[in-house]
Every structure is written in structure tokens, then in C-alpha cells.
Design a protein around this motif. Structure first.
Motif, PDB file in Angstrom:
ATOM      1  N   LEU A 225      -3.590  -6.508  -2.625  1.00 51.60           N
ATOM      2  CA  LEU A 225      -4.271  -5.770  -1.604  1.00 51.60           C
ATOM      3  C   LEU A 225      -5.726  -6.209  -1.513  1.00 51.60           C
ATOM      4  O   LEU A 225      -6.214  -6.692  -2.664  1.00 51.60           O
TER       5      LEU A 225
ATOM      6  N   ALA B  92      -6.020  -1.536   3.554  1.00 57.04           N
ATOM      7  CA  ALA B  92      -5.002  -2.272   3.301  1.00 57.04           C
ATOM      8  C   ALA B  92      -4.878  -3.449   4.274  1.00 57.04           C
ATOM      9  O   ALA B  92      -4.470  -4.540   3.876  1.00 57.04           O
TER      10      ALA B  92
ATOM     11  N   ALA C  70       0.849  -1.146   0.018  1.00 54.18           N
ATOM     12  CA  ALA C  70      -0.051  -0.187  -0.099  1.00 54.18           C
ATOM     13  C   ALA C  70       0.991   1.285   0.005  1.00 54.18           C
ATOM     14  O   ALA C  70       0.550   2.266  -0.600  1.00 54.18           O
TER      15      ALA C  70
ATOM     16  N   ALA D 193      -9.463  -2.089  -0.619  1.00 48.41           N
ATOM     17  CA  ALA D 193      -8.271  -0.924  -0.819  1.00 48.41           C
ATOM     18  C   ALA D 193      -8.139  -0.787  -2.365  1.00 48.41           C
ATOM     19  O   ALA D 193      -7.858   0.394  -2.668  1.00 48.41           O
TER      20      ALA D 193
END
Length: 285
Positions: free
Chosen positions: A107, A154, A47, A111
């Protein structure tokens, strides 16, 4: 050889490294506040990488679309000074976007959804919203604050850093408006209808100040909720004082005001990190 070095320097400048890394820090902090860094280190790293790369891509494509405005307002930037061609900046942005997508594929679905919304918002900003009074400022404010939400998502806790999202969005809204005051000459030449052009510079500065005052008033909430400990208050106090003083400075010099506001925002991020690091017993927001 010197031209290659200059081009390389220009490509790095297009990404605004300090802004891109700062966005990555916000994403990390979103995951950290949510309590998911230790449990999901791979997702957190992915992320953060996706945020840094996408922010850099967004900065580069923004410079591509702003190249004529920057020739007036900021001739020292990479495209106006000739370090990177407009086409080269566009290609560089595409490379960074692809790299961000690759980083984000591991992810959770939520996300990835936030990332897609942000990408669409970024494209809409550069194409349509930037020149609309206040709208472009709101989009940038959302994009900055959403880094916290992205970090939380995330690690499967998107709402945990919600208050930080609001604080970051409000302070960014204020700075973006002040930056528009700074850029009035070039924006007017390009026919943009930013808030200071449509409503007047002083009115725009009033709006920026109100947004900042709301953010400052809300800044103790993470401590009140038990998310951050006393270290947060110690560090956030000079940050919010710096923000208020920067807003005051902007009435005389928008360039100085927005620059000092940026420094104060960085100090606020340090306060977030210290408040969480030094308060291991606290929970997510």
C-alpha cells in the motif's frame, strides 16, 4: 477430534467474524467512495485483507486481556469456556497481525502510516486506555471510523470518505458506551474506571445518546454533498430511526440496546453501499 473442532471454532470466534468482515467492508467503501476501486484493485484488495486480519487480531488480543472480565460478563466466550487457552489466543493474535502486515506492505506510504497508528492505538487501548472513563470508547470509535480513511488512503484519496469517518466514529462511540453500561459488573470487579462507573450509568447513556443524535443529524450530509443519491436517503432513514430507538431501549436494557444499535449500523453500511452503487455519476466527498 471434537476438541480440535472446538478449538478451531474458538479461534474463529476470537476474531468476531461479523465485526472483522464489517470493518473490511468499511475499508472497501472508503476506497469506493474515493473512486479508486477500479483504478487500484490490488491496493483495494490488500487494504481490505489487512483490515479484516488486523481487526480479527485486535479482537483476539482484546479477549486475551479481558479473559478475567469475560469470565464474569461473557463466560460463553472462547477463552472462559476453555475452547482456546489464553496463550493460544495471544499466539493466534500475533499470527493475524503478521498476516495483516504482509497484506499492507504493497500500500501507499500514507495508508501504511494509518495502519501503524491504528496498531499503536489498539495496543494502547488494550494496555492503558480501556479502563479510563470515555478514553477507551473514543479510541475504538476512531479505529472503526478510520477504516474509511484507510480505504481512501489505499487509493491515494484519504480525505474523500471523511464524512463517513465522522458518522461511523460517532455511532460507534455511542455503542461502545452502551456496551460499557452492559459490562459494569465485570468491569467494576476488575477495577476499571469506565464512563458508567465513573459518572454513573444514566449519565453515560446520556452521553451515548448525544453522540448518536449528532451522527443522525449529520447523516444527510453525503446526499447534500452529492456523494450519494436518493437510494442512500431511502435506506439510511430506517437505519437512523433504528439507532435512535436502540438508544432509547438502552435506558431499560443495555444489552438489547447495543445489539439493536449494531444491526442499525449494519443497515447504515448497506445504505452507504447502495447510495454509491446507484449513483454512478456522483463524485467523492
Amino acid at each position: 477430534m471434537s476438541s480440535v473442532v472446538e478449538t478451531g471454532r474458538g479461534l474463529v470466534e476470537l476474531t468476531r467474524p461479523s465485526n472483522s468482515v464489517a470493518a473490511g467492508v468499511l475499508t472497501f467503501l472508503g476506497a469506493f467512495v474515493a473512486g479508486g476501486v477500479a483504478e487500484s484493485p490490488t491496493a483495494t484488495a490488500a487494504a481490505v485483507a489487512a483490515t479484516v486480519l488486523a481487526t480479527g487480531a485486535g479482537m483476539a488480543i482484546n479477549d486475551y486481556f479481558d479473559r478475567e472480565i469475560d469470565a464474569v460478563n461473557r463466560p460463553e466466550r472462547a477463552i472462559p469456556r476453555g475452547a482456546v487457552s489464553a496463550r493460544g489466543a495471544l499466539a493466534w493474535s500475533a499470527v493475524l497481525f503478521v498476516a495483516a502486515v504482509v497484506a499492507a506492505v504493497v500500500l501507499p506510504a500514507l495508508a501504511i502510516g494509518i495502519a501503524v497508528v491504528n496498531l499503536l492505538a489498539l495496543v494502547a487501548y488494550t494496555e492503558w486506555f480501556k479502563g479510563l472513563p470515555g478514553v477507551g470508547n473514543l479510541v475504538v470509535a476512531y479505529l472503526t471510523g478510520s477504516a474509511f480513511l484507510f480505504g481512501g488512503a489505499a487509493v491515494d484519496a484519504p480525505l474523500a470518505p471523511g464524512v463517513l469517518f465522522v458518522l461511523a466514529a460517532l455511532s460507534t462511540l455511542s455503542r461502545e458506551i452502551i456496551k460499557d453500561v452492559e459490562d459494569v459488573a465485570g468491569d467494576r470487579e476488575e477495577g476499571l474506571r469506565t464512563l458508567p462507573i465513573a459518572a454513573g450509568e444514566r449519565t453515560a447513556l446520556h452521553v451515548a445518546t448525544i453522540a448518536l443524535v449528532v451522527a443522525v443529524a449529520a447523516s444527510p450530509i453525503p446526499f447534500v454533498l452529492g456523494t450519494f443519491g436518493p437510494a442512500y436517503l431511502v435506506l439510511v432513514a430506517p437505519a437512523v430511526l433504528g439507532m435512535l430507538y436502540a438508544a432509547y431501549e438502552a435506558y431499560d436494557d443495555a444489552t438489547v440496546g447495543q445489539t439493536h444499535l449494531k444491526y442499525a449500523q449494519f443497515l447504515a453500511v448497506v445504505a452507504f453501499l447502495a447510495g454509491r452503487l446507484l449513483s454512478p455519476g456522483t463524485g467523492p466527498m
